[in-house]
Scaffold this motif. Structure first.
Motif, short mmCIF file in Angstrom:
data_model
loop_
_atom_site.label_atom_id
_atom_site.label_comp_id
_atom_site.label_asym_id
_atom_site.label_seq_id
_atom_site.Cartn_x
_atom_site.Cartn_y
_atom_site.Cartn_z
N SER A 74 34.85 27.29 40.89
CA SER A 74 36.21 27.50 40.41
C SER A 74 36.92 26.15 40.29
N VAL A 75 37.62 25.96 39.18
CA VAL A 75 38.51 24.82 38.99
C VAL A 75 39.90 25.37 38.71
N ILE A 76 40.89 24.84 39.41
CA ILE A 76 42.26 25.31 39.26
C ILE A 76 43.17 24.11 39.05
N CYS A 77 44.14 24.26 38.15
CA CYS A 77 45.01 23.12 37.83
C CYS A 77 46.33 23.62 37.27
N ASN A 78 47.41 23.04 37.75
CA ASN A 78 48.74 23.23 37.15
C ASN A 78 48.98 21.97 36.32
N PRO A 79 48.53 21.96 35.05
CA PRO A 79 48.41 20.71 34.31
C PRO A 79 49.73 20.17 33.79
N PRO A 80 49.81 18.85 33.60
CA PRO A 80 50.97 18.28 32.90
C PRO A 80 50.95 18.73 31.45
N TYR A 81 52.11 19.03 30.88
CA TYR A 81 52.10 19.54 29.50
C TYR A 81 53.20 18.97 28.62
N PHE A 82 54.08 18.09 29.13
CA PHE A 82 55.06 17.46 28.26
C PHE A 82 54.40 16.32 27.49
N ASP A 83 54.86 16.11 26.24
CA ASP A 83 54.24 15.03 25.47
C ASP A 83 54.90 13.70 25.81
N LYS A 84 54.32 12.61 25.28
CA LYS A 84 54.71 11.26 25.65
C LYS A 84 56.16 10.94 25.32
N HIS B 60 53.49 14.87 32.40
CA HIS B 60 53.22 14.48 31.02
C HIS B 60 51.72 14.33 30.74
N THR B 61 51.34 14.76 29.55
CA THR B 61 49.93 14.77 29.18
C THR B 61 49.33 13.38 29.03
N SER B 62 50.17 12.33 28.97
CA SER B 62 49.61 10.98 28.87
C SER B 62 48.79 10.64 30.11
N SER B 63 49.10 11.25 31.26
CA SER B 63 48.34 10.98 32.48
C SER B 63 47.04 11.78 32.54
N LEU B 64 47.03 12.96 31.92
CA LEU B 64 45.83 13.81 31.91
C LEU B 64 45.85 14.66 30.64
N PRO B 65 45.35 14.09 29.53
CA PRO B 65 45.31 14.85 28.27
C PRO B 65 44.50 16.13 28.42
N GLY C 284 28.91 30.33 34.69
CA GLY C 284 29.64 31.47 35.22
C GLY C 284 30.88 31.11 36.00
N GLY C 285 31.13 29.80 36.17
CA GLY C 285 32.31 29.34 36.89
C GLY C 285 33.60 29.61 36.12
N VAL C 286 34.73 29.57 36.82
CA VAL C 286 36.01 29.93 36.22
C VAL C 286 37.00 28.76 36.29
N PHE C 287 37.85 28.68 35.28
CA PHE C 287 38.82 27.60 35.11
C PHE C 287 40.20 28.24 34.91
N SER C 288 41.12 28.02 35.86
CA SER C 288 42.42 28.68 35.84
C SER C 288 43.55 27.66 35.72
N VAL C 289 44.53 27.96 34.86
CA VAL C 289 45.69 27.09 34.67
C VAL C 289 46.94 27.94 34.48
N CYS C 290 48.09 27.31 34.62
CA CYS C 290 49.37 27.93 34.28
C CYS C 290 50.08 27.03 33.29
N ILE C 291 50.42 27.57 32.12
CA ILE C 291 51.02 26.76 31.06
C ILE C 291 52.18 27.52 30.39
N PRO C 292 53.07 26.80 29.71
CA PRO C 292 54.16 27.45 28.98
C PRO C 292 53.71 27.85 27.58
N PRO C 293 54.48 28.70 26.89
CA PRO C 293 54.06 29.21 25.57
C PRO C 293 53.91 28.14 24.51
N GLU C 294 54.67 27.05 24.59
CA GLU C 294 54.63 26.04 23.53
C GLU C 294 53.31 25.29 23.44
#
Length: 240
Positions: A115-125, A139-144, A159-169
């Motif tokens: 399992s990989v889990i991440c609350n990723p950065p999602y604002f643009d530069k 911001h995605t500049s740190s982790l595109p 078979g591993g799983v990758f989970s994130v939380c992101i906004p609609p945009e």
């Protein structure tokens, strides 16, 4: 001892958050309860460590590796892990995800995680701020997305799983990149703030391997703004 305002208490652990740029919030609560786990879990950009601790509570047999690049967040995560009952199952590594993947590939290692889990950065530069810690966290500049998704795919077993939380945009861009890199959509949670509004957040679970997609829609609050029964049940094991 941290000021009481700088500590967020869950049922089985406390989160000191006086140094990290990003504090405990709804995104981490949603991902920590809806994200998929396994025996070996990787938490990318752990911040205060809240996701690692939530997964350790949900999966009592799991071992968790938590990665964090920011010096300030490392202070909080290190304290929170050491003070918890789950300390012996969590390993904190001070590095960027890109460097972690690079070292993994250099060693020619086999995939490590279920399992990989991440609350990723999602604002643009264009929206970056002067606070370096906040920029890294948000911001995605740190982790595109490409670096995150490709790295997660390489580190997961079949078979591993990758989970994130992101906004609609960023939903379309993120899910497209996942499919391009070989992930299959498994569970998509459409989370509304209230019934009459469009989803505010998406918790996405992708699988490394073929699977069927299941969509779920839930509301955190009722129309009168009271907490929904679904959300109260979701957080029952965590919120005091």
């Amino acid at each position: 001892m941290a000021d009481i305002k700088e500590v967020f208490s869950y049922r089985q652990f406390d989160i000191q958050q006086s140094h990290a740029a990003m504090r405990v919030g709804t995104d981490s609560d949603l991902l920590g309860t809806l994200g998929a786990g396994g025996q070996r879990i990787l938490d990318i950009g752990t911040g205060t460590g809240v996701l690692s601790l939530m997964m350790a509570q949900r999966y009592p047999e799991a071992t968790i590796t938590a990665i964090e690049i920011d010096d300030n967040a490392i202070i909080d995560a290190s304290h929170n892990f050491a003070a918890s009952q789950f300390a012996d199952r969590i390993t904190l590594i001070h590095t960027s995800f890109q460097d972690y993947v690079k070292e993994f590939k250099a060693k020619g290692g086999q995939p490590l995680f279920d399992s990989v889990i991440c609350n990723p950065p999602y604002f643009d530069k264009s929206l970056e701020c002067n606070n370096q810690s906040k920029t890294r966290a948000r911001h995605t500049s740190s982790l595109p997305f490409r670096d995150l998704i490709e790295g997660a795919f390489d580190l997961l077993v079949d078979g591993g799983v990758f989970s994130v939380c992101i906004p609609p945009e960023v939903l379309s861009d993120f899910t497209s990149e996942c499919i391009i890199d070989g992930f299959w959509p498994q569970d998509f949670y459409h989370i509304k703030s209230v019934p009459e509004k469009e989803p505010k957040r998406f918790v996405l679970v992708h699988r490394k391997g073929m699977t069927e997609r299941h969509d779920h829609t839930f509301c955190m609050r009722n129309s009168d703004r009271s907490r929904s029964e679904w959300y109260k049940q979701l957080m029952a094991d965590f919120h005091i």
